[in-house]
Design a protein around this motif. Structure first.
Motif, PDB file in Angstrom:
ATOM      1  N   ARG A 196      20.487 -39.077  23.765  1.00 32.08           N
ATOM      2  CA  ARG A 196      19.437 -38.100  24.026  1.00 32.08           C
ATOM      3  C   ARG A 196      18.182 -38.513  23.258  1.00 32.08           C
ATOM      4  NH1 ARG A 196      20.573 -32.076  23.387  1.00 32.08           N
ATOM      5  NH2 ARG A 196      20.772 -32.642  21.183  1.00 32.08           N
ATOM      6  N   MET A 197      17.033 -37.975  23.658  1.00 35.05           N
ATOM      7  CA  MET A 197      15.789 -38.292  22.985  1.00 35.05           C
ATOM      8  C   MET A 197      15.845 -37.891  21.512  1.00 35.05           C
ATOM      9  SD  MET A 197      12.910 -39.756  23.183  1.00 35.05           S
ATOM     10  CE  MET A 197      12.787 -39.985  24.960  1.00 35.05           C
ATOM     11  N   SER A 198      16.579 -36.828  21.209  1.00 34.45           N
ATOM     12  CA  SER A 198      16.699 -36.394  19.820  1.00 34.45           C
ATOM     13  C   SER A 198      17.360 -37.471  18.959  1.00 34.45           C
ATOM     14  CB  SER A 198      17.472 -35.075  19.738  1.00 34.45           C
ATOM     15  OG  SER A 198      18.682 -35.155  20.465  1.00 34.45           O
ATOM     16  N   ARG A 199      18.337 -38.172  19.494  1.00 33.67           N
ATOM     17  CA  ARG A 199      18.987 -39.255  18.766  1.00 33.67           C
ATOM     18  C   ARG A 199      17.990 -40.396  18.525  1.00 33.67           C
ATOM     19  NH1 ARG A 199      24.022 -41.423  16.716  1.00 33.67           N
ATOM     20  NH2 ARG A 199      23.685 -43.658  16.550  1.00 33.67           N
ATOM     21  N   LEU A 200      17.204 -40.715  19.532  1.00 38.55           N
ATOM     22  CA  LEU A 200      16.223 -41.789  19.375  1.00 38.55           C
ATOM     23  C   LEU A 200      15.173 -41.421  18.330  1.00 38.55           C
ATOM     24  CD1 LEU A 200      15.758 -42.845  23.104  1.00 38.55           C
ATOM     25  CD2 LEU A 200      17.248 -43.854  21.365  1.00 38.55           C
ATOM     26  N   LYS A 201      14.808 -40.141  18.268  1.00 39.16           N
ATOM     27  CA  LYS A 201      13.864 -39.694  17.240  1.00 39.16           C
ATOM     28  C   LYS A 201      14.469 -39.848  15.851  1.00 39.16           C
ATOM     29  CE  LYS A 201      11.334 -36.310  20.050  1.00 39.16           C
ATOM     30  NZ  LYS A 201      11.059 -34.854  20.253  1.00 39.16           N
ATOM     31  N   MET A 202      15.753 -39.542  15.729  1.00 42.14           N
ATOM     32  CA  MET A 202      16.423 -39.701  14.440  1.00 42.14           C
ATOM     33  C   MET A 202      16.470 -41.175  14.035  1.00 42.14           C
ATOM     34  SD  MET A 202      17.884 -38.804  11.715  1.00 42.14           S
ATOM     35  CE  MET A 202      17.828 -37.022  11.948  1.00 42.14           C
ATOM     36  N   GLU A 203      16.758 -42.055  14.964  1.00 45.84           N
ATOM     37  CA  GLU A 203      16.782 -43.475  14.649  1.00 45.84           C
ATOM     38  C   GLU A 203      15.396 -43.953  14.220  1.00 45.84           C
ATOM     39  OE1 GLU A 203      18.478 -45.521  17.972  1.00 45.84           O
ATOM     40  OE2 GLU A 203      20.529 -44.861  17.502  1.00 45.84           O
ATOM     41  N   ALA A 204      14.350 -43.425  14.872  1.00 38.61           N
ATOM     42  CA  ALA A 204      12.984 -43.781  14.476  1.00 38.61           C
ATOM     43  C   ALA A 204      12.697 -43.299  13.054  1.00 38.61           C
ATOM     44  CB  ALA A 204      11.978 -43.180  15.453  1.00 38.61           C
ATOM     45  N   TYR A 205      13.186 -42.092  12.731  1.00 37.07           N
ATOM     46  CA  TYR A 205      13.013 -41.566  11.371  1.00 37.07           C
ATOM     47  C   TYR A 205      13.690 -42.494  10.358  1.00 37.07           C
ATOM     48  CZ  TYR A 205      13.635 -38.695   7.235  1.00 37.07           C
ATOM     49  OH  TYR A 205      13.635 -38.260   5.933  1.00 37.07           O
ATOM     50  N   LEU A 206      14.926 -42.885  10.653  1.00 37.73           N
ATOM     51  CA  LEU A 206      15.657 -43.744   9.731  1.00 37.73           C
ATOM     52  C   LEU A 206      14.971 -45.097   9.559  1.00 37.73           C
ATOM     53  CD1 LEU A 206      19.376 -43.037  10.691  1.00 37.73           C
ATOM     54  CD2 LEU A 206      18.182 -42.353   8.618  1.00 37.73           C
ATOM     55  N   ALA A 207      14.455 -45.652  10.633  1.00 37.40           N
ATOM     56  CA  ALA A 207      13.782 -46.948  10.551  1.00 37.40           C
ATOM     57  C   ALA A 207      12.606 -46.901   9.583  1.00 37.40           C
ATOM     58  CB  ALA A 207      13.313 -47.389  11.931  1.00 37.40           C
ATOM     59  N   GLN A 208      11.998 -45.739   9.460  1.00 39.33           N
ATOM     60  CA  GLN A 208      10.843 -45.588   8.567  1.00 39.33           C
ATOM     61  C   GLN A 208      11.244 -45.245   7.132  1.00 39.33           C
ATOM     62  OE1 GLN A 208       7.556 -43.134  10.195  1.00 39.33           O
ATOM     63  NE2 GLN A 208       8.653 -43.205  12.140  1.00 39.33           N
ATOM     64  N   HIS A 209      12.442 -44.731   6.924  1.00 34.82           N
ATOM     65  CA  HIS A 209      12.800 -44.185   5.618  1.00 34.82           C
ATOM     66  C   HIS A 209      13.974 -44.883   4.934  1.00 34.82           C
ATOM     67  CE1 HIS A 209      10.460 -40.877   7.428  1.00 34.82           C
ATOM     68  NE2 HIS A 209      10.129 -40.603   6.184  1.00 34.82           N
ATOM     69  N   GLU A 230      13.779 -31.304  12.628  1.00 33.07           N
ATOM     70  CA  GLU A 230      12.562 -31.799  13.274  1.00 33.07           C
ATOM     71  C   GLU A 230      12.888 -32.671  14.482  1.00 33.07           C
ATOM     72  OE1 GLU A 230       8.684 -34.578  12.179  1.00 33.07           O
ATOM     73  OE2 GLU A 230       9.742 -33.518  10.579  1.00 33.07           O
ATOM     74  N   CYS A 231      13.949 -33.475  14.362  1.00 29.80           N
ATOM     75  CA  CYS A 231      14.343 -34.349  15.469  1.00 29.80           C
ATOM     76  C   CYS A 231      15.134 -33.587  16.537  1.00 29.80           C
ATOM     77  CB  CYS A 231      15.173 -35.517  14.960  1.00 29.80           C
ATOM     78  SG  CYS A 231      14.274 -36.660  13.889  1.00 29.80           S
ATOM     79  N   GLY A 232      15.668 -32.429  16.163  1.00 31.73           N
ATOM     80  CA  GLY A 232      16.421 -31.621  17.120  1.00 31.73           C
ATOM     81  C   GLY A 232      17.811 -32.140  17.411  1.00 31.73           C
ATOM     82  N   ILE A 241      25.932 -42.296  13.428  1.00 30.35           N
ATOM     83  CA  ILE A 241      24.619 -42.570  12.834  1.00 30.35           C
ATOM     84  C   ILE A 241      24.772 -43.399  11.553  1.00 30.35           C
ATOM     85  CG2 ILE A 241      24.422 -40.526  11.341  1.00 30.35           C
ATOM     86  CD1 ILE A 241      21.644 -41.967  13.622  1.00 30.35           C
ATOM     87  N   SER A 242      25.942 -43.320  10.937  1.00 25.80           N
ATOM     88  CA  SER A 242      26.190 -44.076   9.702  1.00 25.80           C
ATOM     89  C   SER A 242      26.182 -45.582   9.944  1.00 25.80           C
ATOM     90  CB  SER A 242      27.518 -43.649   9.073  1.00 25.80           C
ATOM     91  OG  SER A 242      28.557 -43.718  10.019  1.00 25.80           O
ATOM     92  N   ASN A 243      26.298 -46.010  11.204  1.00 28.70           N
ATOM     93  CA  ASN A 243      26.261 -47.442  11.502  1.00 28.70           C
ATOM     94  C   ASN A 243      24.839 -47.980  11.587  1.00 28.70           C
ATOM     95  OD1 ASN A 243      29.098 -47.693  11.745  1.00 28.70           O
ATOM     96  ND2 ASN A 243      29.007 -46.887  13.830  1.00 28.70           N
ATOM     97  N   PHE A 244      23.850 -47.082  11.700  1.00 32.49           N
ATOM     98  CA  PHE A 244      22.476 -47.524  11.961  1.00 32.49           C
ATOM     99  C   PHE A 244      21.986 -48.473  10.872  1.00 32.49           C
ATOM    100  CE2 PHE A 244      17.878 -47.198  11.665  1.00 32.49           C
ATOM    101  CZ  PHE A 244      17.500 -47.411  12.977  1.00 32.49           C
ATOM    102  N   ALA A 245      22.106 -48.051   9.601  1.00 30.72           N
ATOM    103  CA  ALA A 245      21.606 -48.879   8.505  1.00 30.72           C
ATOM    104  C   ALA A 245      22.413 -50.167   8.363  1.00 30.72           C
ATOM    105  CB  ALA A 245      21.629 -48.095   7.202  1.00 30.72           C
ATOM    106  N   ARG A 246      23.715 -50.097   8.588  1.00 30.38           N
ATOM    107  CA  ARG A 246      24.569 -51.277   8.474  1.00 30.38           C
ATOM    108  C   ARG A 246      24.203 -52.332   9.512  1.00 30.38           C
ATOM    109  NH1 ARG A 246      26.312 -55.295   8.860  1.00 30.38           N
ATOM    110  NH2 ARG A 246      28.442 -56.092   8.796  1.00 30.38           N
ATOM    111  N   ASN A 247      23.654 -51.899  10.642  1.00 29.52           N
ATOM    112  CA  ASN A 247      23.328 -52.836  11.714  1.00 29.52           C
ATOM    113  C   ASN A 247      22.015 -53.569  11.506  1.00 29.52           C
ATOM    114  OD1 ASN A 247      25.687 -52.224  13.078  1.00 29.52           O
ATOM    115  ND2 ASN A 247      24.732 -50.667  14.377  1.00 29.52           N
ATOM    116  N   VAL A 248      21.284 -53.236  10.438  1.00 32.17           N
ATOM    117  CA  VAL A 248      20.050 -53.947  10.138  1.00 32.17           C
ATOM    118  C   VAL A 248      20.395 -55.348   9.626  1.00 32.17           C
ATOM    119  CG1 VAL A 248      17.986 -53.996   8.666  1.00 32.17           C
ATOM    120  CG2 VAL A 248      18.802 -51.830   9.617  1.00 32.17           C
ATOM    121  N   GLU A 249      19.695 -56.349  10.094  1.00 35.67           N
ATOM    122  CA  GLU A 249      19.964 -57.733   9.697  1.00 35.67           C
ATOM    123  C   GLU A 249      19.952 -57.873   8.170  1.00 35.67           C
ATOM    124  OE1 GLU A 249      18.413 -62.293  10.665  1.00 35.67           O
ATOM    125  OE2 GLU A 249      17.171 -60.559  11.206  1.00 35.67           O
ATOM    126  N   GLY A 250      20.986 -58.498   7.656  1.00 37.13           N
ATOM    127  CA  GLY A 250      21.078 -58.756   6.224  1.00 37.13           C
ATOM    128  C   GLY A 250      21.812 -57.696   5.436  1.00 37.13           C
TER     129      GLY A 250
END
Length: 318
Positions: A196-209, A230-232, A241-250
């Protein structure tokens, strides 16, 4: 706890009746799929069986339990827990049933052995694999609904067979589900390809923080309640969502922080080979697998962050 073999678990299930099956708090695909499959297997061998309705089940998985639940555990029930690593992970509404749990079925190496009998196989990628093995021991012919419940359990805990916990037995179990009629495309699309768009907003938040340490090998992802609002996002959006940060290169080890309804902080740790998520969480009273573990601490996220940094430093990761 008396450790049982798969054959002995099957014998346990043959010799008793009136089953009530428990799942864990914030239930995921493995606990819910395993419960649904076990319930259907028990009914197939002529037993009375129900899953105690979990108030935290989300819409993504609700159909799995349709027609299989009860709202209260009968006095004469044989209580079984599936995919529950410790008593602390039982849904709070089930806490009073802890002394009545007669059998546990789990795959977490850090299981606290809170039942008198059970099977714990850390070599199984998902609890669903154990349920499948028990089905085979009982000689039950797998139907489409059971196959889809088992496939959901297995694919959810292996990231669609991408994680390092996937074994040849995992793949064979998935193939058995497909052969029994499971609509694997539909399940995989719902779990891994639809956001959902709300999930994509959360991923965008995490990418910044995201916060990075140790030359980018360690990542912390703090998610305040304000950001969730705020992301809904709902719980379906926040699954994995816990996999998001782990999937960043390095990144080799990532910690995600969320606040629960009591104000405590729930930590989810994901790690690559050479890093131990379970040891990090064990230092806070939690547990899980080497690659994926969790803990809950009675403090806010800022305090939990300091605790985690201290633990990571003591364990040589920082």
């Amino acid at each position: 706890m008396k450790e049982l073999t798969r054959t002995e678990v099957a014998e346990f299930l043959r010799n008793r009746d009136h089953y009530c099956i428990l799942t864990h708090r914030r239930p995921d695909g493995d606990t819910l799929g395993s419960a649904a499959a076990l319930c259907r297997i028990l009914r197939a061998i002529g037993k009375q069986a129900d899953i105690l309705e979990n108030p935290e089940i989300t819409e993504k998985y609700r159909s799995l339990h349709e027609g299989l639940t009860c709202t209260a555990c009968p006095e004469n029930a044989t209580v079984v827990s599936v995919d529950v690593a410790t008593e602390k992970l039982l849904n709070p509404d089930f806490a009073a049933l802890l002394p009545r749990i007669a059998l546990l079925i789990d795959h977490h190496g850090t299981n606290s052995h809170f039942a008198p009998e059970g099977i714990v196989d850390a070599g199984s990628a998902a609890c669903g694999e154990l349920i499948y093995d028990i089905l085979v021991e009982l000689g039950v012919q797998m139907d489409k609904s059971t196959a889809e419940a088992l496939y959901t359990a297995i694919t959810a805990d292996t990231g669609c067979f991408r994680y390092s916990n996937t074994t040849a037995h995992t793949l064979r179990t998935g193939a058995a589900c497909l052969e029994a009629g499971a609509d694997t495309y539909r399940i995989n699309k719902a779990l891994f390809e639809t956001n959902r768009m709300s999930r994509l907003k959360m991923e965008a938040y995490l990418a910044q923080h995201l916060e990075f340490f140790a030359d980018g090998t360690i990542a912390l992802a703090l998610i305040p309640l304000e950001a969730e609002h705020e992301c809904g996002v709902g719980e379906d959006d926040m699954e994995s969502i816990s996999n998001f940060a782990r999937n960043v290169e390095g990144v080799q080890l990532a910690v995600t922080f969320r606040t629960d309804k009591t104000g405590a902080t729930k930590l989810s740790v994901r790690s690559a080979p050479g890093y131990d998520a379970s040891s990090v969480c064990a230092a806070l009273g939690g547990g899980g697998h080497v690659a994926a573990a969790g803990a809950r601490v009675e403090c806010d996220q800022a305090q939990a962050r300091e605790k985690i940094l201290e633990i990571l430093s003591k364990q040589g990761y920082l």
